[in-house]
Write a protein that holds these residues in place. Sequence first.
Motif, mmCIF file in Angstrom:
data_model
loop_
_atom_site.group_PDB
_atom_site.id
_atom_site.type_symbol
_atom_site.label_atom_id
_atom_site.label_comp_id
_atom_site.label_asym_id
_atom_site.label_seq_id
_atom_site.Cartn_x
_atom_site.Cartn_y
_atom_site.Cartn_z
ATOM 1 N N GLN A 16 0.839 -1.191 0.000
ATOM 2 C CA GLN A 16 0.000 0.000 0.000
ATOM 3 C C GLN A 16 0.872 1.237 0.000
ATOM 4 O OE1 GLN A 16 -2.411 -0.362 3.434
ATOM 5 N NE2 GLN A 16 -0.790 0.032 4.858
ATOM 6 N N GLY A 17 0.319 2.306 -0.476
ATOM 7 C CA GLY A 17 1.078 3.532 -0.544
ATOM 8 C C GLY A 17 1.597 3.830 -1.942
ATOM 9 N N VAL A 18 1.451 2.880 -2.865
ATOM 10 C CA VAL A 18 1.855 3.095 -4.248
ATOM 11 C C VAL A 18 0.661 2.765 -5.138
ATOM 12 C CG1 VAL A 18 3.361 2.335 -6.138
ATOM 13 C CG2 VAL A 18 4.279 2.578 -3.822
ATOM 14 N N VAL A 19 0.279 3.715 -5.956
ATOM 15 C CA VAL A 19 -0.829 3.520 -6.894
ATOM 16 C C VAL A 19 -0.251 3.007 -8.212
ATOM 17 C CG1 VAL A 19 -2.704 4.644 -8.156
ATOM 18 C CG2 VAL A 19 -2.175 5.344 -5.804
ATOM 19 N N ILE A 20 -0.707 1.844 -8.637
ATOM 20 C CA ILE A 20 -0.277 1.272 -9.919
ATOM 21 C C ILE A 20 -1.265 1.754 -10.974
ATOM 22 C CG2 ILE A 20 0.296 -0.838 -11.190
ATOM 23 C CD1 ILE A 20 2.045 -0.367 -8.684
ATOM 24 N N SER A 21 -0.952 2.874 -11.598
ATOM 25 C CA SER A 21 -1.866 3.479 -12.567
ATOM 26 C C SER A 21 -1.816 2.783 -13.925
ATOM 27 C CB SER A 21 -1.565 4.966 -12.727
ATOM 28 O OG SER A 21 -0.228 5.143 -13.153
ATOM 29 N N ASP A 22 -0.689 2.160 -14.231
ATOM 30 C CA ASP A 22 -0.547 1.473 -15.517
ATOM 31 C C ASP A 22 0.175 0.143 -15.313
ATOM 32 O OD1 ASP A 22 -0.196 0.599 -18.096
ATOM 33 O OD2 ASP A 22 1.091 2.266 -18.715
ATOM 34 N N PRO A 23 -0.584 -0.943 -15.038
ATOM 35 C CA PRO A 23 0.066 -2.238 -14.798
ATOM 36 C C PRO A 23 0.769 -2.798 -16.031
ATOM 37 C CG PRO A 23 -2.316 -2.466 -14.843
ATOM 38 C CD PRO A 23 -2.021 -1.008 -14.916
ATOM 39 N N ASN A 24 0.509 -2.227 -17.196
ATOM 40 C CA ASN A 24 1.120 -2.713 -18.435
ATOM 41 C C ASN A 24 2.281 -1.842 -18.905
ATOM 42 O OD1 ASN A 24 -0.728 -4.912 -18.701
ATOM 43 N ND2 ASN A 24 -2.271 -3.413 -19.325
ATOM 44 N N VAL A 25 2.752 -0.951 -18.044
ATOM 45 C CA VAL A 25 3.860 -0.083 -18.406
ATOM 46 C C VAL A 25 5.062 -0.949 -18.803
ATOM 47 C CG1 VAL A 25 4.763 0.094 -16.040
ATOM 48 C CG2 VAL A 25 5.196 1.921 -17.673
ATOM 49 N N HIS A 26 5.838 -0.457 -19.767
ATOM 50 C CA HIS A 26 7.029 -1.202 -20.194
ATOM 51 C C HIS A 26 8.119 -1.067 -19.132
ATOM 52 C CE1 HIS A 26 10.152 -2.952 -22.613
ATOM 53 N NE2 HIS A 26 10.908 -1.890 -22.348
ATOM 54 N N VAL A 27 8.605 -2.201 -18.665
ATOM 55 C CA VAL A 27 9.730 -2.227 -17.733
ATOM 56 C C VAL A 27 10.735 -3.250 -18.239
ATOM 57 C CG1 VAL A 27 8.425 -1.499 -15.684
ATOM 58 C CG2 VAL A 27 8.562 -3.934 -16.266
ATOM 59 N N SER A 28 11.972 -3.033 -17.893
ATOM 60 C CA SER A 28 13.025 -3.988 -18.246
ATOM 61 C C SER A 28 13.266 -4.918 -17.073
ATOM 62 C CB SER A 28 14.320 -3.263 -18.579
ATOM 63 O OG SER A 28 14.135 -2.432 -19.697
ATOM 64 N N LEU A 29 13.450 -6.180 -17.376
ATOM 65 C CA LEU A 29 13.772 -7.153 -16.340
ATOM 66 C C LEU A 29 15.279 -7.339 -16.288
ATOM 67 C CD1 LEU A 29 11.046 -9.902 -16.915
ATOM 68 C CD2 LEU A 29 10.984 -7.918 -15.403
#
Length: 190
Positions: A16-29
């Motif tokens: 909690q405390g973080v809003v995930i506004s775009d769960p499909n955002v591009h991230v690098s693993l």
Amino acid sequence: MASNDGIVDSQNSSTQGVVISDPNVHVSLPNLKYGYRKERYQWEELKQIIHEQQDLDKLSRSEKDQREYEVFRHHLKQQYCSIVDYILITKFGFEKAKKDKRWHSVPSLQESKTTRKILVKNDFPYYTAPNIVHYILWKIKEDLTNSEIEQAETELRTSFGAMDVVQWTNPPRLKSLPEIDHAHYLCLMK
């Protein structure tokens, strides 16, 4: 754990405390030496990796879980000045204030005068069997002592119902948050 010893029972820790506004955002693993887990770790394998092989690079999440973690970190960095600020606010209960549209802790870690520790579930644990729970003992302003590490392990056994516990502290190159000392515990639950 009892609050009079400076450790807070926070078994129901969350992200909690973080809003995930775009769960499909591009991230690098990240590229991992041994890759991502396809099967859940079992207890004996974890004990072997941590105590016998002492090869902490073998500990990882599944690719799906790592992606969720990276998405979370992406959004956290947009909403908090730093990961340290997030930990201080959400785990240690520091006050928060906006600075350049992002949250920061009040006081900051540098301004804080109080040494505190807290034992919480890891929000993004390794890919383990469901009966294995990952806890972290965090301490601000000072390094953890061997006595504090042992005390937390005892509490995990007596109050949290762990049948067995594996504990370790990451070497500097693997510390995700070097500003706040912390130790890891994997608990085999009843």
